[in-house]
Scaffold this motif. Structure first.
Motif: not given
Lengths: 117, 115
Positions: A2-5, A28-29, A74-76
């Motif tokens: 997973a690539v996280i920004s 999606q996690v 995918t977002f928080s």
């Protein structure tokens, strides 16, 4: 994997103000986490933010101070509210992916470096 | 309570020497164990993990770790250290399972590499 920004990558804020940190994942996690790393310290879990449920906060962290949103897979966002110099830290977003027979793996974003004056 | 202990806060080794970073965990069941590295100003990078099976785990950058249930340890090793290995190393364990599992970190070990 997973690539996280994360946005912003760093910020300098005045005490009493609030900052919202965004975390975007390229897949999606289900399981997403927010950690804090105070200067020279290890990582401390703030809360677990699983999509479809309220965030679960660790001892010492409360929703009024660190409200979290998790609108999709995918977002928080993490908001640091009414900041004081003690909130100066690196805030890291993290996700866990299931890996089948190799087990789960947890990945971390690059972090948001926050300095409160 | 479940915990992770890294007994060595700071370690200095010479470039080319071997390295072993210690990690002890307190956990009732077979844990998921991880080693991460954090270089100055950088994010956390996963070096390796243990889930099950072979107790000797190979990771990236020439690192390996061995899970020893009898000693509750998961020590990280590298046969020959490079100057670029200077960084902060964190051992971590997943506490709990499924959607309630949480990654708990040790205190970290700072590695300094002498020329």
């Amino acid at each position: 994997s997973a690539v996280i920004s994360q946005k912003p990558s760093r910020d300098i804020c005045q005490r009493g103000t609030s900052l919202t940190i965004q975390c975007q994942v390229d897949s999606q996690v289900t399981m997403m986490f927010w950690y804090r790393q105070q200067p020279g310290q290890s990582l401390t879990l703030i809360a677990t933010a699983n999509q479809g449920s309220e965030a679960t906060y660790e001892s010492g962290f409360v929703i009024d101070k660190f409200p979290i949103s998790r609108p999709n897979l995918t977002f928080s966002t993490l908001t640091v509210s009414n900041m004081s110099p003690e909130d100066s830290s690196i805030y890291l977003c993290s996700v866990r992916t299931s890996g089948g027979y190799t087990g789960e793996t947890q990945y971390f974003g690059p972090g948001t470096r926050l300095l409160v004056l | 309570a479940q915990s992770v202990t890294q007994p060595d806060i700071h370690i200095t080794v010479s470039e080319g020497a071997s390295l072993e970073l210690r990690c002890n965990y307190s956990y009732g069941a077979t844990p998921y164990l991880f080693w991460y590295v954090q270089s100055p100003g950088q994010g956390l990078q996963l070096l390796l993990k243990y889930f099950s099976g072979d107790t000797l785990v190979q990771g990236i950058k020439g690192f390996e770790a061995e899970f020893k249930r009898s000693q509750s340890s998961f020590n990280l090793r590298k046969p020959s250290v490079h100057w670029s290995d200077a960084a902060e190393y964190f051992c971590a364990v997943v506490h709990g399972s499924g959607n309630t599992g949480k990654l708990i970190f040790g205190q970290g070990t700072t590695l300094q590499v002498k020329p």
